[in-house]
Design a protein around this motif. Sequence first.
Motif, PDB file in Angstrom:
ATOM      1  N   GLY A 142       0.737  -1.190   0.044  1.00  0.00           N
ATOM      2  CA  GLY A 142      -0.020   0.067   0.032  1.00  0.00           C
ATOM      3  C   GLY A 142       0.879   1.459  -0.061  1.00  0.00           C
ATOM      4  O   GLY A 142       0.524   2.136  -0.613  1.00  0.00           O
ATOM      5  N   ARG A 143       2.098   1.230   0.813  1.00  0.00           N
ATOM      6  CA  ARG A 143       2.707   2.409   0.786  1.00  0.00           C
ATOM      7  C   ARG A 143       3.454   2.866  -0.475  1.00  0.00           C
ATOM      8  O   ARG A 143       3.436   3.760  -0.931  1.00  0.00           O
ATOM      9  N   VAL A 144       3.897   1.637  -1.334  1.00  0.00           N
ATOM     10  CA  VAL A 144       4.450   1.873  -2.635  1.00  0.00           C
ATOM     11  C   VAL A 144       3.460   2.015  -3.824  1.00  0.00           C
ATOM     12  O   VAL A 144       3.861   2.854  -4.578  1.00  0.00           O
ATOM     13  N   LEU A 145       2.146   1.628  -3.493  1.00  0.00           N
ATOM     14  CA  LEU A 145       1.111   1.828  -4.478  1.00  0.00           C
ATOM     15  C   LEU A 145       0.620   3.357  -4.285  1.00  0.00           C
ATOM     16  O   LEU A 145       0.212   3.792  -5.425  1.00  0.00           O
ATOM     17  N   TYR A 146       0.490   3.850  -3.155  1.00  0.00           N
ATOM     18  CA  TYR A 146       0.043   5.225  -3.030  1.00  0.00           C
ATOM     19  C   TYR A 146       1.063   6.465  -2.906  1.00  0.00           C
ATOM     20  O   TYR A 146       0.812   7.440  -2.860  1.00  0.00           O
ATOM     21  N   THR A 147       2.258   5.812  -3.340  1.00  0.00           N
ATOM     22  CA  THR A 147       3.370   7.013  -3.456  1.00  0.00           C
ATOM     23  C   THR A 147       3.845   6.856  -4.832  1.00  0.00           C
ATOM     24  O   THR A 147       4.133   7.782  -5.659  1.00  0.00           O
ATOM     25  N   ASP A 148       4.565   5.716  -5.124  1.00  0.00           N
ATOM     26  CA  ASP A 148       5.293   5.719  -6.237  1.00  0.00           C
ATOM     27  C   ASP A 148       4.559   5.511  -7.456  1.00  0.00           C
ATOM     28  O   ASP A 148       4.891   5.907  -8.963  1.00  0.00           O
ATOM     29  N   TYR A 149       3.629   4.559  -7.325  1.00  0.00           N
ATOM     30  CA  TYR A 149       2.531   4.459  -8.465  1.00  0.00           C
ATOM     31  C   TYR A 149       1.300   4.703  -8.190  1.00  0.00           C
ATOM     32  O   TYR A 149       0.157   4.303  -8.727  1.00  0.00           O
ATOM     33  N   LEU A 150       1.036   5.954  -7.533  1.00  0.00           N
ATOM     34  CA  LEU A 150      -0.327   6.907  -7.542  1.00  0.00           C
ATOM     35  C   LEU A 150      -0.987   6.872  -8.735  1.00  0.00           C
ATOM     36  O   LEU A 150      -2.140   6.764  -9.061  1.00  0.00           O
ATOM     37  N   LEU A 151       0.063   7.736  -9.832  1.00  0.00           N
ATOM     38  CA  LEU A 151      -0.796   7.885 -11.101  1.00  0.00           C
ATOM     39  C   LEU A 151      -1.306   6.779 -11.790  1.00  0.00           C
ATOM     40  O   LEU A 151      -2.447   6.737 -12.497  1.00  0.00           O
ATOM     41  N   ALA A 152      -0.546   5.641 -12.021  1.00  0.00           N
ATOM     42  CA  ALA A 152      -0.991   4.500 -12.436  1.00  0.00           C
ATOM     43  C   ALA A 152      -2.312   3.949 -11.868  1.00  0.00           C
ATOM     44  O   ALA A 152      -3.199   3.395 -12.388  1.00  0.00           O
ATOM     45  N   GLU A 154      -4.561   5.743 -10.022  1.00  0.00           N
ATOM     46  CA  GLU A 154      -5.684   6.424 -10.322  1.00  0.00           C
ATOM     47  C   GLU A 154      -6.183   6.249 -11.949  1.00  0.00           C
ATOM     48  O   GLU A 154      -7.452   6.314 -12.147  1.00  0.00           O
ATOM     49  N   LEU A 155      -5.243   5.928 -12.673  1.00  0.00           N
ATOM     50  CA  LEU A 155      -5.568   5.721 -14.208  1.00  0.00           C
ATOM     51  C   LEU A 155      -6.454   4.326 -14.262  1.00  0.00           C
ATOM     52  O   LEU A 155      -7.635   4.366 -14.923  1.00  0.00           O
ATOM     53  N   ALA A 156      -5.932   3.557 -13.578  1.00  0.00           N
ATOM     54  CA  ALA A 156      -6.714   2.174 -13.520  1.00  0.00           C
ATOM     55  C   ALA A 156      -8.074   2.308 -12.948  1.00  0.00           C
ATOM     56  O   ALA A 156      -8.904   1.629 -13.437  1.00  0.00           O
ATOM     57  N   ALA A 157      -8.127   3.182 -11.671  1.00  0.00           N
ATOM     58  CA  ALA A 157      -9.578   3.385 -11.369  1.00  0.00           C
ATOM     59  C   ALA A 157     -10.526   4.003 -12.074  1.00  0.00           C
ATOM     60  O   ALA A 157     -11.626   3.726 -12.306  1.00  0.00           O
ATOM     61  N   VAL A 159     -10.203   3.796 -15.604  1.00  0.00           N
ATOM     62  CA  VAL A 159     -10.575   2.903 -16.591  1.00  0.00           C
ATOM     63  C   VAL A 159     -11.649   1.929 -16.200  1.00  0.00           C
ATOM     64  O   VAL A 159     -12.432   1.696 -16.780  1.00  0.00           O
ATOM     65  N   LEU A 160     -11.658   1.448 -14.861  1.00  0.00           N
ATOM     66  CA  LEU A 160     -12.659   0.739 -14.201  1.00  0.00           C
ATOM     67  C   LEU A 160     -13.861   1.414 -14.232  1.00  0.00           C
ATOM     68  O   LEU A 160     -14.967   0.762 -14.150  1.00  0.00           O
ATOM     69  N   LEU A 161     -13.896   2.574 -13.833  1.00  0.00           N
ATOM     70  CA  LEU A 161     -15.135   3.311 -13.808  1.00  0.00           C
ATOM     71  C   LEU A 161     -15.730   3.594 -15.056  1.00  0.00           C
ATOM     72  O   LEU A 161     -17.159   3.264 -15.010  1.00  0.00           O
ATOM     73  N   VAL A 162     -15.080   3.674 -16.152  1.00  0.00           N
ATOM     74  CA  VAL A 162     -15.550   3.935 -17.349  1.00  0.00           C
ATOM     75  C   VAL A 162     -15.954   2.586 -17.889  1.00  0.00           C
ATOM     76  O   VAL A 162     -17.153   2.494 -18.414  1.00  0.00           O
ATOM     77  N   ALA A 163     -15.595   1.649 -17.501  1.00  0.00           N
ATOM     78  CA  ALA A 163     -16.067   0.241 -17.819  1.00  0.00           C
ATOM     79  C   ALA A 163     -17.494  -0.065 -17.201  1.00  0.00           C
ATOM     80  O   ALA A 163     -18.280  -0.674 -17.819  1.00  0.00           O
ATOM     81  N   ILE A 164     -17.613   0.160 -15.841  1.00  0.00           N
ATOM     82  CA  ILE A 164     -18.643   0.127 -15.144  1.00  0.00           C
ATOM     83  C   ILE A 164     -19.907   0.957 -15.824  1.00  0.00           C
ATOM     84  O   ILE A 164     -21.072   0.405 -16.046  1.00  0.00           O
ATOM     85  N   VAL A 165     -19.664   2.147 -15.882  1.00  0.00           N
ATOM     86  CA  VAL A 165     -20.628   2.995 -16.391  1.00  0.00           C
ATOM     87  C   VAL A 165     -20.884   2.522 -18.152  1.00  0.00           C
ATOM     88  O   VAL A 165     -22.268   2.424 -18.537  1.00  0.00           O
ATOM     89  N   ALA A 166     -20.183   1.864 -18.685  1.00  0.00           N
ATOM     90  CA  ALA A 166     -20.506   1.756 -20.186  1.00  0.00           C
ATOM     91  C   ALA A 166     -21.206   0.234 -20.109  1.00  0.00           C
ATOM     92  O   ALA A 166     -21.964   0.096 -20.920  1.00  0.00           O
ATOM     93  N   ALA A 167     -20.869  -0.446 -19.089  1.00  0.00           N
ATOM     94  CA  ALA A 167     -21.537  -1.828 -18.801  1.00  0.00           C
ATOM     95  C   ALA A 167     -23.199  -1.656 -18.337  1.00  0.00           C
ATOM     96  O   ALA A 167     -24.035  -2.021 -18.824  1.00  0.00           O
ATOM     97  N   ILE A 168     -23.239  -0.575 -17.709  1.00  0.00           N
ATOM     98  CA  ILE A 168     -24.937   0.000 -17.225  1.00  0.00           C
ATOM     99  C   ILE A 168     -25.375   0.718 -18.465  1.00  0.00           C
ATOM    100  O   ILE A 168     -26.577   0.435 -18.561  1.00  0.00           O
ATOM    101  N   ALA A 169     -24.586   1.466 -19.215  1.00  0.00           N
ATOM    102  CA  ALA A 169     -25.236   1.802 -20.347  1.00  0.00           C
ATOM    103  C   ALA A 169     -25.791   0.866 -21.301  1.00  0.00           C
ATOM    104  O   ALA A 169     -26.981   1.308 -21.885  1.00  0.00           O
ATOM    105  N   LEU A 170     -24.888  -0.160 -21.709  1.00  0.00           N
ATOM    106  CA  LEU A 170     -25.408  -1.082 -22.568  1.00  0.00           C
ATOM    107  C   LEU A 170     -26.591  -1.829 -21.936  1.00  0.00           C
ATOM    108  O   LEU A 170     -27.479  -2.395 -22.794  1.00  0.00           O
ATOM    109  N   THR A 171     -26.797  -1.983 -20.896  1.00  0.00           N
ATOM    110  CA  THR A 171     -27.723  -2.974 -20.130  1.00  0.00           C
ATOM    111  C   THR A 171     -29.033  -1.958 -20.230  1.00  0.00           C
ATOM    112  O   THR A 171     -30.185  -2.661 -20.524  1.00  0.00           O
ATOM    113  N   LEU A 172     -29.082  -0.619 -20.176  1.00  0.00           N
ATOM    114  CA  LEU A 172     -30.104   0.110 -19.844  1.00  0.00           C
ATOM    115  C   LEU A 172     -30.460   0.761 -21.253  1.00  0.00           C
ATOM    116  O   LEU A 172     -31.446   1.681 -21.555  1.00  0.00           O
ATOM    117  N   ARG A 173     -29.776   0.278 -22.407  1.00  0.00           N
ATOM    118  CA  ARG A 173     -30.032   0.749 -23.849  1.00  0.00           C
ATOM    119  C   ARG A 173     -31.750   0.449 -24.106  1.00  0.00           C
ATOM    120  O   ARG A 173     -32.419  -0.568 -23.749  1.00  0.00           O
TER     121      ARG A 173
END
Length: 218
Positions: A142-152, A154-157, A159-173
Motif C-alpha cells: 500500500g505504501r508503494v502503491l499510493y506513493t510511487d505508482y499513484l498516477l497509474a 488512479e488511471l486504472a481506477a 478505466v474501471l469506472l468507465v467500464a462500469i458506466v459502459a456496462a450499465i449504459a449497454l444494459t439500460l439501452r
Amino acid sequence: MTFFGLHFQDLVFYTLALILLYAALSVITTRNPVYAALYLVLAFFTAAGIWLLLEAEFLAITLVLVYVGAVMVLFLFVVMMLDINLDRLREGFWQALPIALPVGGLMAMEMVMIVGVHNFGADKVLAPAAKAADYSNTAALGRVLYTDYLLAFELAAVVLLVAIVAAIALTLRSRKESKPSDVAKQVAVKKADRIRIVKMAAVLDDTPDQSASLEESK
C-alpha cells in the motif's frame, strides 16, 4: 534439505511452474469452454502458490479470493447459461490463421525479449531477503502503491469506472421488446386514479329453469 540436487523451495517452484504452464496451455487448447474455465482456476491457484513462495501473501490471497472466488465463478455461470455454438465459432478459424500467426509470433517475440535473462536473470532478480516477524507486506504494498505508482493506480481506477458506466449504459439501452417502468409514477399513484366504483341496480335473470324451481319450492 535437498531433493535431486534442488532445494525444497526450488522443487516446489518448478512443480508449480510446470502445473501453471500445463493449465495455461490447456485453457487455450481445450475445446470445451467449461473445462477451459476450470483449467484457468487451476492456473490461478498455482500462480497464488508462486506468490506465496515470493512471500507476497496478500497478492496470493487476493488472487484466490477475487479471481477464483468471484470472477471465475461468474465465468462458469455465463458459460453454462449461454448456448455456445462451437461449430459456428470454428468456421472462420482457417481464414484468420494467416493474420493470427504473424501477430502471435510478434507477441511471443516481444514477451521473450522482455521476460528474458537480460531483465529477469538470476543476477537481476535476487531472492527476497528475510523479513522480521512483524513485517507486513500489505502495508509495504500500500505504501508503494499510493506513493510511487499513484498516477497509474488512479488511471486504472478511471478505466474501471468507465467500464462500469459502459456496462450499465449497454444494459439500460432502449429496446423494442422491453417495457420499462417509471418508479416515481408507480409510487405517486392513488386509488382514485386507478379505480372507479360504479353503483348499479341488481338485475335478476329469470330463466325458465329458475322459474320452475321457484314454483316447485312453493
